[in-house]
Design a protein around this motif. Sequence first.
Motif, PDB file in Angstrom:
ATOM      1  N   SER A  37       0.767  -1.078   0.003  1.00 58.80           N
ATOM      2  CA  SER A  37       0.093  -0.040  -0.044  1.00 58.80           C
ATOM      3  C   SER A  37       0.859   1.011  -0.048  1.00 58.80           C
ATOM      4  O   SER A  37       0.331   2.294  -0.597  1.00 58.80           O
ATOM      5  CB  SER A  37      -1.099  -0.006   1.147  1.00 58.80           C
ATOM      6  N   THR A  38       2.073   1.542   0.487  1.00 62.56           N
ATOM      7  CA  THR A  38       2.855   2.438   0.645  1.00 62.56           C
ATOM      8  C   THR A  38       3.490   2.608  -0.662  1.00 62.56           C
ATOM      9  O   THR A  38       3.889   3.775  -1.061  1.00 62.56           O
ATOM     10  CB  THR A  38       3.699   2.287   1.712  1.00 62.56           C
ATOM     11  N   LEU A  39       3.587   1.594  -1.556  1.00 68.66           N
ATOM     12  CA  LEU A  39       4.396   1.780  -2.881  1.00 68.66           C
ATOM     13  C   LEU A  39       3.286   2.120  -4.242  1.00 68.66           C
ATOM     14  O   LEU A  39       3.721   2.353  -5.303  1.00 68.66           O
ATOM     15  CB  LEU A  39       5.297   0.633  -3.137  1.00 68.66           C
ATOM     16  N   PRO A  80       0.900   4.099  -5.096  1.00 67.02           N
ATOM     17  CA  PRO A  80       0.611   5.165  -6.013  1.00 67.02           C
ATOM     18  C   PRO A  80       1.959   5.662  -6.883  1.00 67.02           C
ATOM     19  O   PRO A  80       1.885   6.658  -7.530  1.00 67.02           O
ATOM     20  CB  PRO A  80       0.323   6.435  -4.948  1.00 67.02           C
ATOM     21  N   PHE A  81       2.983   5.067  -6.584  1.00 71.97           N
ATOM     22  CA  PHE A  81       4.245   5.656  -7.476  1.00 71.97           C
ATOM     23  C   PHE A  81       4.660   4.873  -8.577  1.00 71.97           C
ATOM     24  O   PHE A  81       3.947   3.712  -8.923  1.00 71.97           O
ATOM     25  CB  PHE A  81       5.281   5.127  -6.297  1.00 71.97           C
ATOM     26  N   ASP A  82       5.234   5.567  -9.485  1.00 72.55           N
ATOM     27  CA  ASP A  82       5.644   5.011 -10.746  1.00 72.55           C
ATOM     28  C   ASP A  82       7.118   4.436 -10.768  1.00 72.55           C
ATOM     29  O   ASP A  82       8.129   4.911 -10.811  1.00 72.55           O
ATOM     30  CB  ASP A  82       5.702   6.197 -11.738  1.00 72.55           C
ATOM     31  N   ILE A  83       7.053   3.057 -10.666  1.00 77.55           N
ATOM     32  CA  ILE A  83       8.140   2.144 -10.443  1.00 77.55           C
ATOM     33  C   ILE A  83       8.066   1.276 -11.623  1.00 77.55           C
ATOM     34  O   ILE A  83       7.201   0.342 -11.905  1.00 77.55           O
ATOM     35  CB  ILE A  83       8.513   1.572  -9.257  1.00 77.55           C
ATOM     36  N   GLN A  84       9.187   1.113 -12.606  1.00 75.94           N
ATOM     37  CA  GLN A  84       9.218   0.353 -13.591  1.00 75.94           C
ATOM     38  C   GLN A  84      10.106  -0.766 -13.015  1.00 75.94           C
ATOM     39  O   GLN A  84      10.953  -0.702 -12.355  1.00 75.94           O
ATOM     40  CB  GLN A  84      10.030   0.884 -14.891  1.00 75.94           C
ATOM     41  N   VAL A  85       9.917  -1.713 -13.677  1.00 75.62           N
ATOM     42  CA  VAL A  85      10.633  -3.293 -13.515  1.00 75.62           C
ATOM     43  C   VAL A  85      11.157  -3.775 -14.597  1.00 75.62           C
ATOM     44  O   VAL A  85      10.431  -3.885 -15.732  1.00 75.62           O
ATOM     45  CB  VAL A  85       9.725  -4.137 -12.684  1.00 75.62           C
ATOM     46  N   GLN A  86      12.456  -3.935 -14.738  1.00 76.14           N
ATOM     47  CA  GLN A  86      13.096  -4.879 -15.709  1.00 76.14           C
ATOM     48  C   GLN A  86      14.043  -5.985 -15.248  1.00 76.14           C
ATOM     49  O   GLN A  86      14.417  -5.792 -13.934  1.00 76.14           O
ATOM     50  CB  GLN A  86      14.019  -4.177 -16.706  1.00 76.14           C
ATOM     51  N   SER A  87      13.931  -7.207 -15.881  1.00 74.24           N
ATOM     52  CA  SER A  87      14.719  -8.353 -15.182  1.00 74.24           C
ATOM     53  C   SER A  87      15.464  -8.998 -16.366  1.00 74.24           C
ATOM     54  O   SER A  87      15.019  -8.910 -17.407  1.00 74.24           O
ATOM     55  CB  SER A  87      13.698  -9.215 -14.265  1.00 74.24           C
ATOM     56  N   ASP A  88      16.427  -9.842 -16.113  1.00 78.99           N
ATOM     57  CA  ASP A  88      16.908 -10.818 -16.994  1.00 78.99           C
ATOM     58  C   ASP A  88      16.621 -12.400 -16.501  1.00 78.99           C
ATOM     59  O   ASP A  88      15.938 -12.246 -15.488  1.00 78.99           O
ATOM     60  CB  ASP A  88      18.349 -10.473 -17.145  1.00 78.99           C
ATOM     61  N   SER A 112      13.409   1.202 -11.440  1.00 81.74           N
ATOM     62  CA  SER A 112      13.618   2.692 -11.791  1.00 81.74           C
ATOM     63  C   SER A 112      12.258   3.404 -11.661  1.00 81.74           C
ATOM     64  O   SER A 112      11.223   2.783 -11.514  1.00 81.74           O
ATOM     65  CB  SER A 112      14.199   2.795 -13.355  1.00 81.74           C
ATOM     66  N   GLY A 113      12.249   4.614 -11.515  1.00 84.96           N
ATOM     67  CA  GLY A 113      10.829   5.304 -11.424  1.00 84.96           C
ATOM     68  C   GLY A 113      11.237   6.411 -10.210  1.00 84.96           C
ATOM     69  O   GLY A 113      12.332   6.747  -9.938  1.00 84.96           O
ATOM     70  N   THR A 114      10.267   6.892  -9.570  1.00 83.01           N
ATOM     71  CA  THR A 114      10.112   8.026  -8.631  1.00 83.01           C
ATOM     72  C   THR A 114       9.420   7.245  -7.285  1.00 83.01           C
ATOM     73  O   THR A 114       8.549   6.327  -7.416  1.00 83.01           O
ATOM     74  CB  THR A 114       9.604   8.962  -9.132  1.00 83.01           C
ATOM     75  N   ALA A 115       9.760   8.064  -6.173  1.00 83.48           N
ATOM     76  CA  ALA A 115       9.196   7.575  -4.879  1.00 83.48           C
ATOM     77  C   ALA A 115       9.189   8.948  -4.158  1.00 83.48           C
ATOM     78  O   ALA A 115       9.952  10.087  -4.522  1.00 83.48           O
ATOM     79  CB  ALA A 115       9.837   6.641  -4.396  1.00 83.48           C
ATOM     80  N   LYS A 116       8.505   9.293  -3.222  1.00 84.41           N
ATOM     81  CA  LYS A 116       8.559  10.456  -2.406  1.00 84.41           C
ATOM     82  C   LYS A 116       9.296  10.631  -1.259  1.00 84.41           C
ATOM     83  O   LYS A 116       9.882  11.560  -0.947  1.00 84.41           O
ATOM     84  CB  LYS A 116       7.168  10.704  -1.661  1.00 84.41           C
ATOM     85  N   SER A 117      10.107   9.393  -0.836  1.00 89.48           N
ATOM     86  CA  SER A 117      11.076   9.245   0.197  1.00 89.48           C
ATOM     87  C   SER A 117      12.095   8.291   0.182  1.00 89.48           C
ATOM     88  O   SER A 117      11.731   7.360  -0.626  1.00 89.48           O
ATOM     89  CB  SER A 117      10.402   9.464   1.768  1.00 89.48           C
ATOM     90  N   ALA A 164       8.983  16.946  -6.305  1.00 89.28           N
ATOM     91  CA  ALA A 164       8.152  18.138  -6.881  1.00 89.28           C
ATOM     92  C   ALA A 164       7.080  18.429  -5.894  1.00 89.28           C
ATOM     93  O   ALA A 164       6.624  19.599  -5.927  1.00 89.28           O
ATOM     94  CB  ALA A 164       7.473  17.404  -8.101  1.00 89.28           C
ATOM     95  N   ASP A 165       6.487  17.625  -4.922  1.00 94.65           N
ATOM     96  CA  ASP A 165       5.543  17.922  -3.891  1.00 94.65           C
ATOM     97  C   ASP A 165       6.205  18.926  -2.877  1.00 94.65           C
ATOM     98  O   ASP A 165       5.430  19.924  -2.593  1.00 94.65           O
ATOM     99  CB  ASP A 165       5.007  16.710  -3.219  1.00 94.65           C
TER     100      ASP A 165
END
Length: 106
Positions: free
Chosen positions: A46-48, A50-58, A66-71, A100-101
Amino acid sequence: MKFCQYAVLLLMVCLPLHAYAENEAAKGYCDNTICSKVRSALERDSTLKPFDIQVQSDDLGAVHLSGTAKSQAEVSQAVIVARSVSGVMSVQNDIVIDSADDTKKR
């Protein structure tokens, strides 16, 4: 002579395939099973959510976030969640803290 012809033919077939595989690796590969599991785990937290986190793997279990978080706490939580997924061997974290916030509040 026939051996040389077969060798040349084999090279003509294999070299483009090798170049294609290297190009795909450079783009960033995503093993669908591991990516799906990590994305689902991140969305369930629930804490993650709303955030824009991309996932890549091999295919070896190395995951790249990668992406953004607030803290920093949220960045750390994303890494913890990703590491807890079955099949993940390592996690590279390139999540940045979005300030940004903070600038809007001033």
